[in-house]
Design a protein around this motif. Structure first.
Motif, PDB file in Angstrom:
ATOM      1  N   UNK A   1      -2.851  -1.323  -2.941  1.00 23.84           N
ATOM      2  CA  UNK A   1      -4.095  -0.768  -2.154  1.00 23.84           C
ATOM      3  C   UNK A   1      -3.339   0.966  -2.207  1.00 23.84           C
ATOM      4  N   UNK A   2      -4.125   1.982  -2.568  1.00 23.48           N
ATOM      5  CA  UNK A   2      -3.743   3.188  -2.416  1.00 23.48           C
ATOM      6  C   UNK A   2      -4.833   3.870  -1.662  1.00 23.48           C
ATOM      7  N   UNK A   3      -4.231   4.316  -0.589  1.00 27.19           N
ATOM      8  CA  UNK A   3      -4.920   5.135   0.700  1.00 27.19           C
ATOM      9  C   UNK A   3      -4.886   6.614   0.203  1.00 27.19           C
TER      10      UNK A   3
ATOM     11  N   UNK B   1     -19.856   4.874 -10.232  1.00 26.51           N
ATOM     12  CA  UNK B   1     -19.502   3.443 -10.358  1.00 26.51           C
ATOM     13  C   UNK B   1     -18.132   3.277 -10.098  1.00 26.51           C
ATOM     14  N   UNK B   2     -17.681   3.490  -8.915  1.00 26.43           N
ATOM     15  CA  UNK B   2     -16.037   3.502  -8.671  1.00 26.43           C
ATOM     16  C   UNK B   2     -16.523   2.415  -7.329  1.00 26.43           C
ATOM     17  N   UNK B   3     -15.581   1.386  -7.267  1.00 27.83           N
ATOM     18  CA  UNK B   3     -15.364   0.491  -6.166  1.00 27.83           C
ATOM     19  C   UNK B   3     -15.525   1.261  -4.736  1.00 27.83           C
ATOM     20  N   UNK B   4     -16.090   0.700  -3.798  1.00 24.67           N
ATOM     21  CA  UNK B   4     -16.241   1.271  -2.538  1.00 24.67           C
ATOM     22  C   UNK B   4     -14.849   1.159  -1.822  1.00 24.67           C
ATOM     23  N   UNK B   5     -14.344   1.856  -1.179  1.00 26.15           N
ATOM     24  CA  UNK B   5     -13.062   1.683  -0.416  1.00 26.15           C
ATOM     25  C   UNK B   5     -13.251   0.720   0.586  1.00 26.15           C
TER      26      UNK B   5
ATOM     27  N   UNK C   1       0.827  -1.218  -0.061  1.00 23.31           N
ATOM     28  CA  UNK C   1      -0.174   0.233  -0.060  1.00 23.31           C
ATOM     29  C   UNK C   1       0.648   1.299  -0.043  1.00 23.31           C
ATOM     30  N   UNK C   2       0.117   2.313  -0.518  1.00 23.99           N
ATOM     31  CA  UNK C   2       1.126   3.600  -0.437  1.00 23.99           C
ATOM     32  C   UNK C   2      -0.107   4.625  -0.424  1.00 23.99           C
ATOM     33  N   UNK C   3       0.196   5.989  -0.229  1.00 25.36           N
ATOM     34  CA  UNK C   3      -0.777   7.046   0.211  1.00 25.36           C
ATOM     35  C   UNK C   3      -0.595   8.079  -0.893  1.00 25.36           C
ATOM     36  N   UNK C   4      -1.924   8.687  -1.020  1.00 28.08           N
ATOM     37  CA  UNK C   4      -2.079  10.012  -1.645  1.00 28.08           C
ATOM     38  C   UNK C   4      -2.103  11.064  -0.707  1.00 28.08           C
ATOM     39  N   UNK C   5      -0.906  11.935  -0.575  1.00 28.31           N
ATOM     40  CA  UNK C   5      -1.005  13.127   0.605  1.00 28.31           C
ATOM     41  C   UNK C   5      -1.607  14.467  -0.070  1.00 28.31           C
ATOM     42  N   UNK C   6      -1.720  14.387  -1.314  1.00 29.18           N
ATOM     43  CA  UNK C   6      -2.243  15.522  -2.071  1.00 29.18           C
ATOM     44  C   UNK C   6      -1.273  17.046  -1.565  1.00 29.18           C
ATOM     45  N   UNK C   7      -0.051  16.668  -1.179  1.00 25.39           N
ATOM     46  CA  UNK C   7       0.565  17.664  -0.702  1.00 25.39           C
ATOM     47  C   UNK C   7       0.653  18.778  -1.795  1.00 25.39           C
ATOM     48  N   UNK C   8       1.180  18.497  -2.976  1.00 25.48           N
ATOM     49  CA  UNK C   8       1.519  19.241  -4.227  1.00 25.48           C
ATOM     50  C   UNK C   8       0.331  19.767  -5.121  1.00 25.48           C
TER      51      UNK C   8
ATOM     52  N   UNK D   1      -6.807   2.511 -14.397  1.00 30.69           N
ATOM     53  CA  UNK D   1      -5.245   2.553 -15.298  1.00 30.69           C
ATOM     54  C   UNK D   1      -4.336   1.171 -14.765  1.00 30.69           C
ATOM     55  N   UNK D   2      -4.800   0.554 -13.939  1.00 25.70           N
ATOM     56  CA  UNK D   2      -4.111  -0.509 -13.403  1.00 25.70           C
ATOM     57  C   UNK D   2      -3.074  -0.217 -12.511  1.00 25.70           C
ATOM     58  N   UNK D   3      -2.803   1.120 -12.316  1.00 25.53           N
ATOM     59  CA  UNK D   3      -1.693   1.400 -11.385  1.00 25.53           C
ATOM     60  C   UNK D   3      -1.730   1.057  -9.729  1.00 25.53           C
ATOM     61  N   UNK D   4      -3.222   0.787  -9.597  1.00 25.74           N
ATOM     62  CA  UNK D   4      -3.719   0.775  -7.947  1.00 25.74           C
ATOM     63  C   UNK D   4      -4.794  -0.304  -8.168  1.00 25.74           C
ATOM     64  N   UNK D   5      -4.584  -1.462  -7.606  1.00 28.35           N
ATOM     65  CA  UNK D   5      -5.756  -2.329  -7.688  1.00 28.35           C
ATOM     66  C   UNK D   5      -7.057  -2.084  -6.716  1.00 28.35           C
ATOM     67  N   UNK D   6      -6.879  -1.241  -5.714  1.00 29.22           N
ATOM     68  CA  UNK D   6      -7.883  -0.942  -5.021  1.00 29.22           C
ATOM     69  C   UNK D   6      -7.757   0.335  -4.207  1.00 29.22           C
ATOM     70  N   UNK D   7      -8.796   0.771  -3.272  1.00 33.03           N
ATOM     71  CA  UNK D   7      -8.364   1.850  -2.515  1.00 33.03           C
ATOM     72  C   UNK D   7      -8.873   1.943  -1.196  1.00 33.03           C
ATOM     73  N   UNK D   8      -8.491   2.977  -0.244  1.00 38.19           N
ATOM     74  CA  UNK D   8      -9.053   3.166   1.068  1.00 38.19           C
ATOM     75  C   UNK D   8      -8.896   4.390   1.430  1.00 38.19           C
ATOM     76  N   UNK D   9      -9.143   4.583   2.776  1.00 37.77           N
ATOM     77  CA  UNK D   9      -9.105   5.939   3.344  1.00 37.77           C
ATOM     78  C   UNK D   9      -8.256   5.968   4.476  1.00 37.77           C
TER      79      UNK D   9
END
Length: 305
Positions: free
Chosen positions: A118-120, A170-174, A87-94, A143-151
């Motif tokens: 997993x992208x958080x 139509x996006x899968x739930x976290x 897993x890794x994270x989106x910080x939105x820092x930039x 895009x295939x760069x993340x298989x699923x997501x979470x918060x």
């Protein structure tokens, strides 16, 4: 190592997961490699990484060296990418100069990976609506760069809104909610609002900060160094230190360590899929594994849950 399905995703993750927050860049490389090797040998299959700004003053790049080290250690320790949940994270820092896709692309390049499992998503910054954020995350999955997501570290209300937005778009739930959860900090996971949000999404909790930064284990009272060492006398740590005294006494009665009992507390909650921890030595991983041997009913009774 026991595993559980993560929410409604196709990811089956170990009950214990290894994080890298403020760890590998702060210890000798051989120690970091030993930790990664021990985690693999003990059957953990869930690793959490993230981009961090350099705090040591020694990294060759100002941000993301944590990801470079993670990728190097991952390969050197012999992990099988196809069999490991990363897993890794989106910080939105930039953001908005850097889109979600660009942020993840940067992380993947530094890690040397083609995708994360997993992208958080951290709570969106001002100017980015929850629906827009969910759409962006959906694009990463498409895009295939993340298989699923979470918060990670969301309050219940916005989390529920994100779940509804995913359904509408139509996006899968976290499938995962990484939340701080410990004997001294229970409300974020156990509140009625969060319980409702978790049920709506079907997400599994990835419990973090289960030792309250080490305060519950008494490491600072013993004079050890760490993130809270300089502030341990602050009144805001009073409740954790008091709970830690009780935890250590109970651990002694049960013949285990305070760290294992703190982890077992989180594992005893059926909402928790995996407990995330960091380690600076293989011995810490060995000690934490003892949590899996503790009977949840006994733990709940001992801690009066």
């Amino acid at each position: 190592m026991h595993r559980r399905w993560l929410g409604s995703s196709e990811l089956e993750v170990s009950r214990l997961s290894l994080g890298s927050w403020r760890t590998f860049e702060r210890i000798p490389r051989e120690d970091a490699l030993a930790v990664m090797g021990a985690a693999r040998e003990h059957g953990l299959n869930f690793l959490d990484d993230a981009r961090y700004d350099d705090e040591t003053g020694t990294a060759p790049i100002p941000t993301g060296y944590s990801e470079v080290l993670f990728g190097e250690l991952f390969r050197a320790a012999g992990w099988d990418r196809a069999r490991t949940v990363v897993s890794n994270k989106l910080w939105w820092e930039f953001w908005p100069e850097q889109s979600a896709a660009a942020e993840l692309d940067g992380s993947l390049a530094r890690m040397g990976f083609e995708y994360v499992d997993l992208i958080y998503a951290n709570p969106p910054p001002d100017g980015l609506t929850i629906a827009e954020m969910v759409a962006a995350v959906g694009g990463l999955i498409a895009s295939g760069k993340a298989r699923t997501w979470g918060i990670v570290n969301w309050e219940a209300g916005p989390f529920l809104e994100a779940t509804h937005a995913a359904e509408q778009l139509g996006v899968e739930a976290p499938c995962a909610a990484q939340l701080p959860y410990s004997l001294v900090r229970r409300e974020w996971v156990e509140s009625d609002d969060m319980t409702a949000a978790l049920e709506a999404s079907g997400a599994g909790v990835i419990a973090s900060f289960v030792m309250a930064g080490g305060v519950l284990t008494g490491k600072y009272d013993a004079g050890d160094s760490g993130r809270a060492a300089a502030e341990i006398g602050d009144p805001r740590y009073g409740a954790a230190r008091e709970s830690g005294t009780r935890l250590r006494a109970l651990a002694a009665d049960l013949g285990t360590t305070p760290a294992a009992l703190a982890i077992a507390f989180a594992l005893a909650n059926p909402a928790v899929t995996s407990v995330l921890f960091g380690a600076t030595s293989p011995a810490q991983i060995d000690q934490n594994l003892a949590a899996l041997e503790l009977d949840p009913a006994t733990v709940r009774q001992a801690l009066e849950l």
